[in-house]
Design a protein around this motif. Structure first.
Motif, mmCIF file in Angstrom:
data_model
loop_
_atom_site.group_PDB
_atom_site.id
_atom_site.type_symbol
_atom_site.label_atom_id
_atom_site.label_comp_id
_atom_site.label_asym_id
_atom_site.label_seq_id
_atom_site.Cartn_x
_atom_site.Cartn_y
_atom_site.Cartn_z
ATOM 1 N N GLU B 5 -4.508 -0.331 6.249
ATOM 2 C CA GLU B 5 -4.749 0.773 5.523
ATOM 3 C C GLU B 5 -6.241 0.680 4.837
ATOM 4 O O GLU B 5 -6.696 -0.203 4.302
ATOM 5 N N HIS B 8 -7.028 3.801 -0.196
ATOM 6 C CA HIS B 8 -6.162 4.218 -1.230
ATOM 7 C C HIS B 8 -6.644 4.976 -2.429
ATOM 8 O O HIS B 8 -7.658 4.975 -2.609
ATOM 9 N N LYS B 11 -4.207 3.557 -6.753
ATOM 10 C CA LYS B 11 -3.274 2.351 -6.945
ATOM 11 C C LYS B 11 -3.962 1.340 -7.930
ATOM 12 O O LYS B 11 -4.997 1.222 -8.222
ATOM 13 N N LEU B 13 -3.901 -2.522 -8.686
ATOM 14 C CA LEU B 13 -3.688 -3.823 -8.223
ATOM 15 C C LEU B 13 -3.309 -5.003 -9.081
ATOM 16 O O LEU B 13 -2.711 -5.889 -8.728
ATOM 17 N N THR B 175 -10.259 -0.097 0.949
ATOM 18 C CA THR B 175 -9.563 -1.358 1.003
ATOM 19 C C THR B 175 -10.004 -2.429 1.659
ATOM 20 O O THR B 175 -11.225 -2.382 2.116
ATOM 21 N N ASP B 177 -8.948 -4.109 3.928
ATOM 22 C CA ASP B 177 -9.163 -3.739 5.327
ATOM 23 C C ASP B 177 -10.207 -2.932 6.006
ATOM 24 O O ASP B 177 -11.004 -3.107 7.066
ATOM 25 N N SER B 222 -12.395 -1.953 -3.025
ATOM 26 C CA SER B 222 -11.298 -2.585 -3.947
ATOM 27 C C SER B 222 -11.618 -3.969 -4.289
ATOM 28 O O SER B 222 -12.505 -4.937 -3.734
ATOM 29 N N GLU B 249 -8.677 -0.278 -10.552
ATOM 30 C CA GLU B 249 -7.524 -0.659 -10.049
ATOM 31 C C GLU B 249 -6.820 -1.604 -11.051
ATOM 32 O O GLU B 249 -5.841 -2.383 -10.535
#
Lengths: 313, 313, 313, 313
Positions: B5, B8, B11, B13, B175, B177, B222, B249
């Motif tokens: 992913e 986002h 979101k 976290l 993210t 990732d 993130s 987040e």
């Protein structure tokens, strides 16, 4: 052999006409085309930058600036106005902000002069009409050419060291002999793209004798060195003073070095550097050349900005 | 294998408590002694500077800043006030001067945050009491440690490239990732002292869709990447945004990256960089690391200043 | 009898040559001697001040200014920058301070124009050479003559009331008919030393339709009224606009009222007043004249300053 | 009969506790309701304004301000920064503009202190929590109540005249005896709503002996006069100093008059007036009361602003 004269005080070297003849002869107007705004930064090439990076041998950086003074002083009637404020006085977590205002030019702040700072007979570098410069900024000879900073080999020309003294007094002018002796002492050959760093020991003198007003005089470098600097394709000059000694060596031209560099050569210059630590570092390491960066803020339309040049050994 | 992913939106976290636990675990307070103000700049050593200089292979400099905006915009309610003036309207030869005022923080100017910019629960980096910070400046965590600039290896973390898009939209969060894919695409291994340069394509988006107000959201990275950044001994982060996505987040903590870097790690950060040219240059050259300098003006007592970071390939 | 035309939009009344002829004919240059800097303030005498004080019948003051805007708006690209700071964040007792910066001219701040604000063909009021005005201020036609403020009888010329509407639209020009109808409705006879207060309802329009940029037009007064104002020995004019309608009624002269008043008459003017409360008060009391004071700060060398004119009924 | 003591130097009159008891006793908190921000301006009524206008007998205005200093001086480390600029350097006709920045408080600019300028034990006038005051301004006790200016009868309390000297020296304090002698010499009875104008001859001293830094001391009025001023329902005080002598008469409270007037009474005060011309005019005319206006710019949220109070005889 005649003893070199390393210092003079108050000598007049040139008439205004002679200065204008010299400026005419050494002028770079048109040299790189009618549209050029880079001036002597044209001497900086990928090659000179790459070679300069090779001088980073110890990984040791040294600042050539002084802290920005926030209080009035003899050389600083309009100090930086700087306010720090807390965004919220109640929240336990938050931010502080800054507001500051300043005039970069003058005799206190370590600052770079863009080419548009000076004009001679109504013209700026490359013959541009200074009446086009308005309150909101200059459309030419500004920071556009400084966007990527100035990077290259710096050479410290340590004039007090050459003259065997701690600092030049107010009004004392380093002669061409002193200049060449400093280069010779440094054992460096000036090459195309090099940035000269001129030390007259001003901050050492301030430390020992107190800050003096510009009207009392300024130590500087003789205009007799102009031809050499021009021939060697120097890209920029940093000095602890303003290069120009006061009173001037040229009748009718108060700051001939400023006119020669900014207007006739298209060479940006940095005034009011603090070179004490640099000089000490060079002496300690026994080398007077180094990697050098000047990264001015992108104040488009401006004629000058505070800077913090960094030498890396 | 699960599809990574990369993006986002919106979101949450961490709770505030979880963030505080993380900050506690990753905190550098006391790590270099109670008097330390260098923070993560301690990771910069003569060795890292020397190695970084070795990255100057082409002698090609690239600015990471944008021009300072002088007009109000959605992200810039208080633009730089800049005046250029002619010292003497009659003399044929003379000088132009500048006066400017600005607030370096905010969402427009490319600027560096000194450690004193943020505080958490009344404390700044290394546990210092922020009530000692007054209008005339901060006595600690200021520009003192930035005097010699920040020099090192820069690594472009090109997040839009990793995500296969031109830019991140407002509110889109890269993210962990995406972050690791960008590093992997760049084929670099983060080393102690490295300076991360995070691109979310903000200026590409501004160019295509217009400038947006901060209240509409900010693309960012993130907070899930914090631990990695901490472990790798990164020295500083430059981003085209402000690292922190908006909305946050973390519940109850508006800008957790600012708190983590400035307050808990002692890591200076640069906001609002313009990384379009850098990203294009990296892609053209097929390399994402470079020599990098950040040379802030010496605004002692300040909590931030405009900068022009320069990458040299 | 022909129906009076109270409003026009976009008509051109004069060529530049005709305007210059008019200005020449109505010029006050030399009227009070070559050294005069008072201009139409010469019409203010001990007698006019004394008589004006007689208008204080209720002891009811009304401000003619608006609050100084600190956020950008369509008519205000460079708002006042204003910071309030606490001198000491720890002491239980202490002080707050202020720092602010501003450009008084423009279309937002209620401000007075000193005579030096404008020049025509290189000359300011009384034929002075504007090349003598430098960055540090003007040596003539400045605030020297405003030191003791401007005190006298004010007369509200309520143009929307005369025209039977709430406010003038952008671009709408009040004709001489409207001007004289407003004076006639007010039942006042203009006398030597009077201060005219021109209301076009700009703030009522802003309130109803939103703030507009100056480039979209400005309501104003027809230059056809200039001769009358000159003959009546008016001392100063306050307006909620800038007197001058935009676009201009005069070909080649963008703001003829500014030129006529400041340059040719030597008459200080106040722009961007907020006259809503004044108009309401006049209508309520059924009187349109009042005691009026304008007390500008002593910004020597300046060409303008924010003011807060106060009417007292 | 005991000889009146007109001057003292360096005496301590009250302990901090005694000052707090006095402040408590004389406090106006709650006097006009919990929401009041007018403070002693409540004493100004239509009647007092009307009566004051009756004092305009000669139509002769006198400024109580000095020119704003643009150069640093012993009492002025942060002078006004003022720039005048020409909008267009080529057009024969056009405009000059101004930009200026300043800190109104301090010991140089003639300025008004809004009630929010000072706080005592974390509270401002009427018990307000000063933690609600942020960088963008104060939500209470600001210029809102000064919108319509301050108008009333002014009374010059000419302390040097009462003491038979040209000016008070640095550190010299005018006692209650001197204060009452000055009032008695002026043959005026203080009435509700009056504005007291306190002259210590500071500008005469500056003229004769040069400008001194605040740290060297300030002439002022004894805090022993506080009760009388309070009882008489004075609305505001203007002084050539800052009322408060330095060093302070109160142990542990540096500027008790500022605390008493701004915080406990809700009384706006004007500091650094230049009263030389006013004193000469009063002496010439043999009257020490006059119509007085103070019309501060509408700097909402501010704690002070430069002013030019005008007396009219």
């Amino acid at each position: 052999m005649v003893q070199a004269e390393l210092i003079h005080t108050g000598k007049t070297l040139l008439s205004q006409q002679e200065f204008e003849n010299l400026a005419q002869r050494l002028s770079n107007w048109g040299r790189w085309g009618a549209d050029d705004e880079l001036g002597t930064l044209n001497f900086i090439t990928p090659e000179t930058i790459k070679n300069a990076a090779g001088l980073v041998k110890l990984g040791r950086p040294v600042s050539l600036a002084s802290d920005m003074a926030v209080n009035p002083a003899a050389n600083n009637p309009r100090p930086v106005r700087h306010l720090v404020y807390r965004s919220d006085n109640k929240a336990p977590s938050g931010a502080f902000g800054d507001h500051f205002s300043l005039d970069p030019h003058g005799s206190s702040i370590t600052h770079i002069d863009a080419l548009s700072h000076m004009y001679y007979n109504g013209k700026g570098y490359n013959g541009r009409d200074i009446n086009l410069i308005g309150t909101s900024g200059t459309p030419f000879n500004s920071f556009k050419t400084l966007i990527n900073g100035i990077t290259g080999r710096g050479i410290l020309v340590d004039l007090p060291r050459a003259a065997g003294k701690k600092f030049f007094e107010v009004n004392e002018v380093a002669t061409a002999d002193a200049f060449h002796k400093a280069l010779s002492d440094a054992n460096v050959t000036v090459q195309s793209g090099d940035i000269l760093v001129l030390n007259t020991g001003k901050h050492a003198r301030f430390g020992e004798k107190g800050i003096t007003a510009t009207a009392q005089g300024l130590s500087g470098l003789s205009i007799a060195c102009a031809e050499f600097v021009h021939e060697k394709h120097v890209s920029a000059i940093i000095s602890d003073c303003a290069i120009d000694p006061q009173p001037s060596e040229v009748t009718g031209v108060r700051i001939p070095w400023h006119m020669m560099t900014l207007v006739f050569w298209g060479m940006p210059i940095v005034d009011n550097a603090d070179l004490e630590l640099l000089a000490a570092t060079c002496a300690e390491l026994g080398r007077w050349d180094f990697f050098l960066t000047i990264d001015p803020i992108r104040l488009q339309g401006g004629t000058g900005a505070p800077v913090n040049p960094i030498a890396i050994f």
